[in-house]
Design an enzyme around this catalytic site. Structure first.
Site, PDB file in Angstrom:
ATOM      1  N   GLU A 116       0.828  -1.205   0.000  1.00 33.26           N
ATOM      2  CA  GLU A 116       0.000   0.000   0.000  1.00 33.26           C
ATOM      3  C   GLU A 116       0.866   1.260   0.000  1.00 33.26           C
ATOM      4  O   GLU A 116       1.935   1.275   0.634  1.00 33.26           O
ATOM      5  CB  GLU A 116      -0.898   0.014   1.253  1.00 33.26           C
ATOM      6  N   GLU A 183      -8.803   1.418  -4.324  1.00 32.63           N
ATOM      7  CA  GLU A 183      -9.839   1.017  -3.363  1.00 32.63           C
ATOM      8  C   GLU A 183     -10.636   2.237  -2.906  1.00 32.63           C
ATOM      9  O   GLU A 183     -10.048   3.243  -2.453  1.00 32.63           O
ATOM     10  CB  GLU A 183      -9.192   0.306  -2.155  1.00 32.63           C
TER      11      GLU A 183
HETATM   12  O1  KIV Z   1      -6.347  -7.223   1.724  1.00 28.33           O
HETATM   13  C1  KIV Z   1      -7.062  -7.294   0.714  1.00 28.33           C
HETATM   14  O2  KIV Z   1      -7.864  -8.237   0.534  1.00 28.33           O
HETATM   15  C2  KIV Z   1      -6.945  -6.234  -0.275  1.00 28.33           C
HETATM   16  C3  KIV Z   1      -7.987  -6.179  -1.356  1.00 28.33           C
HETATM   17  C4  KIV Z   1      -9.303  -5.839  -0.826  1.00 28.33           C
HETATM   18  C5  KIV Z   1      -7.570  -5.286  -2.455  1.00 28.33           C
HETATM   19  O3  KIV Z   1      -6.071  -5.454  -0.197  1.00 28.33           O
END
Ligand code: KIV
Length: 276
Positions: A116, A183
């Site tokens: 991220e 997201e």
């Molecule tokens: O942790 C996860 O499942 C994610 C997705 C929702 C993109 O990052």
């Protein structure tokens, strides 16, 4: 069928074919999703919430991610397997981040990692890619920053935030990420980002203008009810047949109906007599 790769995902975008991504955390589910034809299985750190019952992804560790990725990798033949790097596994130093990313491939069997963040992650991402590990970016709502963001809310609603997401997407593309999760961002912004960058964008709560979509498998199947964000579509309500099956099992055990003769192993009468 050959395994999906970063190249095939790029080709799908160029040819206008939408990419399907689902999360998976265990062998049996991965096997079903892979056989159904999903392009990518993401071992998301969302497993902290939907598998382990935490109220955020923050407590998830490298050990958790490696453990679940190994199971998913064993159940997957065609889908690309991507491991989410958990909170604090790529924040201390570039060296530690590269080592942790390497473990996801070398020990657990993933083909890529996801992490991220935008421009602040550029040096780390570059170093990981330099070792030959493909990296997927993640912008917009980044759940590992939930406390800084003040909750799980839509990002990019004002001009400064929207501009930052667009510029970060371009920068991550320059740095070399092969794909980008968007997201919880307004659909028109996600569409603009998708048209601006050549790498495939994968949306969750980001509208149909992305090059692909991702959902958490428990959400899709109706197996997780602690949080139900607007962007979730339950394609099934498996909690209902699951509850019915378990209730039937309890009833049959209580009534002595299960196990029946067809579930039972017999023994020679003469042998049994010797034991009495
Ligand atoms: O942790 C996860 O499942 C994610 C997705 C929702 C993109 O990052």
């Amino acid at each position: 069928m050959a395994r999906v790769t970063t190249t095939s995902l790029r080709r799908m975008k160029e040819e206008g074919r939408k990419i399907s991504v689902l999360t998976a955390y265990d062998y049996s589910t991965a096997k079903i999703l892979d056989a159904a034809g999903v392009d990518v299985l993401l071992v998301g750190d969302s497993l902290g919430m939907v598998m382990l019952g935490y109220d955020s992804t923050l407590p998830v560790t490298m050990a958790d991610m490696l453990h679940h990725t190994k199971a998913v990798a064993r159940g997957t033949r065609n889908a690309m397997v991507i491991t989410d790097m958990p909170f604090m596994s790529y924040h201390i130093s570039v060296e530690e981040s590269v080592r942790n990313a390497g473990r996801c491939l070398q020990e657990a069997g993933a083909q890529a990692v996801k992490l991220e963040g935008g421009r602040e992650m550029a040096d780390t991402i570059k170093a990981i890619i330099r070792t030959g590990i493909p990296v997927m970016g993640h912008l917009g709502l980044t759940p590992q920053q939930v406390h800084q963001l003040g909750g799980f809310s839509v990002q990019g609603r004002d001009e400064a935030q929207a501009r930052k997401i667009l510029e970060d997407a371009q920068l991550l593309e320059e740095v070399g990420v092969f794909s980008l999760v968007l997201e919880c961002v307004p659909a028109p912004l996600a569409k603009l980002v998708s048209e601006t960058v050549k790498i495939p964008t994968i949306g969750i709560g980001a509208g149909a203008g992305c090059d692909g979509q991702v959902l958490v498998i428990q959400d899709l199947l109706g197996l997780y009810s602690d949080l139900t964000p607007k962007f979730v579509k339950q394609f099934a309500k498996l909690n209902e047949p699951m509850t019915a099956a378990v209730k039937q099992y309890i009833k049959e055990v209580q009534e002595g109906v299960f196990p029946g003769p067809e579930h039972t192993f017999g023994m020679e009468e003469s042998l049994l007599k010797k034991l009495y």
